[in-house]
Design an enzyme around this catalytic site. Sequence first.
Site, PDB file in Angstrom:
ATOM      1  N   LYS A   9       0.873  -1.297   0.035  1.00  0.00           N
ATOM      2  CA  LYS A   9       0.068   0.108   0.081  1.00  0.00           C
ATOM      3  C   LYS A   9       0.917   1.357  -0.045  1.00  0.00           C
ATOM      4  O   LYS A   9       2.194   1.235   0.302  1.00  0.00           O
ATOM      5  CB  LYS A   9      -1.053  -0.198   1.192  1.00  0.00           C
ATOM      6  N   TYR A  49     -11.779  -2.959  -3.599  1.00  0.00           N
ATOM      7  CA  TYR A  49     -12.622  -3.324  -2.277  1.00  0.00           C
ATOM      8  C   TYR A  49     -14.087  -3.305  -2.232  1.00  0.00           C
ATOM      9  O   TYR A  49     -14.686  -3.089  -1.318  1.00  0.00           O
ATOM     10  CB  TYR A  49     -11.985  -2.044  -1.444  1.00  0.00           C
ATOM     11  N   ASN A 112      -1.787  -0.133   7.347  1.00  0.00           N
ATOM     12  CA  ASN A 112      -1.205  -1.561   7.670  1.00  0.00           C
ATOM     13  C   ASN A 112      -0.466  -2.065   6.487  1.00  0.00           C
ATOM     14  O   ASN A 112      -0.287  -3.167   6.534  1.00  0.00           O
ATOM     15  CB  ASN A 112      -2.308  -2.456   8.267  1.00  0.00           C
ATOM     16  N   HIS A 115      -1.518  -5.626   1.477  1.00  0.00           N
ATOM     17  CA  HIS A 115      -2.963  -6.225   1.045  1.00  0.00           C
ATOM     18  C   HIS A 115      -2.343  -7.847   0.652  1.00  0.00           C
ATOM     19  O   HIS A 115      -1.500  -7.864  -0.223  1.00  0.00           O
ATOM     20  CB  HIS A 115      -3.554  -5.659  -0.003  1.00  0.00           C
ATOM     21  N   GLU A 126      -8.650 -10.688  -8.095  1.00  0.00           N
ATOM     22  CA  GLU A 126      -7.808  -9.556  -8.017  1.00  0.00           C
ATOM     23  C   GLU A 126      -6.524  -9.760  -8.874  1.00  0.00           C
ATOM     24  O   GLU A 126      -6.284  -8.584  -9.528  1.00  0.00           O
ATOM     25  CB  GLU A 126      -7.165  -9.557  -6.520  1.00  0.00           C
TER      26      GLU A 126
HETATM   27  N1  UDP Z   1      -9.616  -1.314   7.470  1.00  0.00           N
HETATM   28  C1  UDP Z   1      -9.891  -0.294   8.189  1.00  0.00           C
HETATM   29  N2  UDP Z   1     -10.542  -0.254   9.378  1.00  0.00           N
HETATM   30  C2  UDP Z   1     -11.363  -1.542   9.518  1.00  0.00           C
HETATM   31  C3  UDP Z   1     -11.288  -2.518   8.958  1.00  0.00           C
HETATM   32  C4  UDP Z   1     -10.394  -2.398   7.769  1.00  0.00           C
HETATM   33  O1  UDP Z   1      -9.215   0.629   7.931  1.00  0.00           O
HETATM   34  O2  UDP Z   1     -11.987  -1.414  10.708  1.00  0.00           O
HETATM   35  C5  UDP Z   1      -8.685  -1.294   6.137  1.00  0.00           C
HETATM   36  C6  UDP Z   1      -7.463  -2.072   6.486  1.00  0.00           C
HETATM   37  O3  UDP Z   1      -6.464  -1.209   5.760  1.00  0.00           O
HETATM   38  C7  UDP Z   1      -7.570  -3.267   5.881  1.00  0.00           C
HETATM   39  C8  UDP Z   1      -8.672  -3.054   4.842  1.00  0.00           C
HETATM   40  O4  UDP Z   1      -9.330  -2.248   5.289  1.00  0.00           O
HETATM   41  O5  UDP Z   1      -6.322  -4.040   5.548  1.00  0.00           O
HETATM   42  C9  UDP Z   1      -9.295  -4.126   4.046  1.00  0.00           C
HETATM   43  O6  UDP Z   1     -10.018  -4.853   5.269  1.00  0.00           O
HETATM   44  P1  UDP Z   1      -9.991  -6.554   5.342  1.00  0.00           P
HETATM   45  O7  UDP Z   1     -11.037  -6.834   6.360  1.00  0.00           O
HETATM   46  O8  UDP Z   1     -10.222  -7.060   4.062  1.00  0.00           O
HETATM   47  O9  UDP Z   1      -8.493  -6.662   5.921  1.00  0.00           O
HETATM   48  P2  UDP Z   1      -7.446  -7.419   5.151  1.00  0.00           P
HETATM   49  O10 UDP Z   1      -7.852  -8.555   4.220  1.00  0.00           O
HETATM   50  O11 UDP Z   1      -6.630  -6.225   4.614  1.00  0.00           O
HETATM   51  O12 UDP Z   1      -6.566  -7.887   6.352  1.00  0.00           O
HETATM   52 MG    MG Z   2      -9.351  -8.296   2.744  1.00  0.00          MG
END
Ligand code: UDP
Ligand code: MG
Length: 148
Positions: A9, A49, A112, A115, A126
Amino acid sequence: MEQTFIMIKPDGVQRGLVGEIISRFEKKGFYLKGLKMMNVDRSFAQTHYADLSAKPFFPGLVEYIISGPVVAMVWEGKNVVVTGRKIIGATNPSDASPGTIRGDYAIVMGRNVIHGSDSIESARKEIALWFPEGIAQWQSNLHPWIYE
Ligand code: UDP
Ligand code: MG
């Protein structure tokens, strides 16, 4: 063999973590099959997303992903989807174990760093979205040293 989509990211790019992240996947033994740096626009980020479009954090997430260039990658190997998620660590860096990318390099969910696809089906979608031109075709000569 199984493939997954991994994206560094904008914060990971800005913080100079590209080499470190690629190294972790390479040293594990996974094969890099696609790699490019790109800026994505709002509608592309929304498509990537789309499953999260109803979430309260969705607008902020989209702004985050379009805030600078990202590094898009395809990695290949046995169980690479699940193992890739383990290398990345929990979504919330506060819950991510030390030794994982998010555990080592991130503090909050909204920054974070990385991805990774959450299933073989999401990986397929994807990879098609991010690499419509296709990916590189090559086989590593190290294969017999990584797999029995
Ligand atoms: N995210 C966030 N707040 C939340 C949950 C997710 O900002 O409460 C963001 C975070 O950057 C995350 C992304 O949205 O990586 C996608 O969410 P997902 O649940 O798919 O998490 P991932 O698969 O990336 O672990
Ligand atoms: Mg995810």
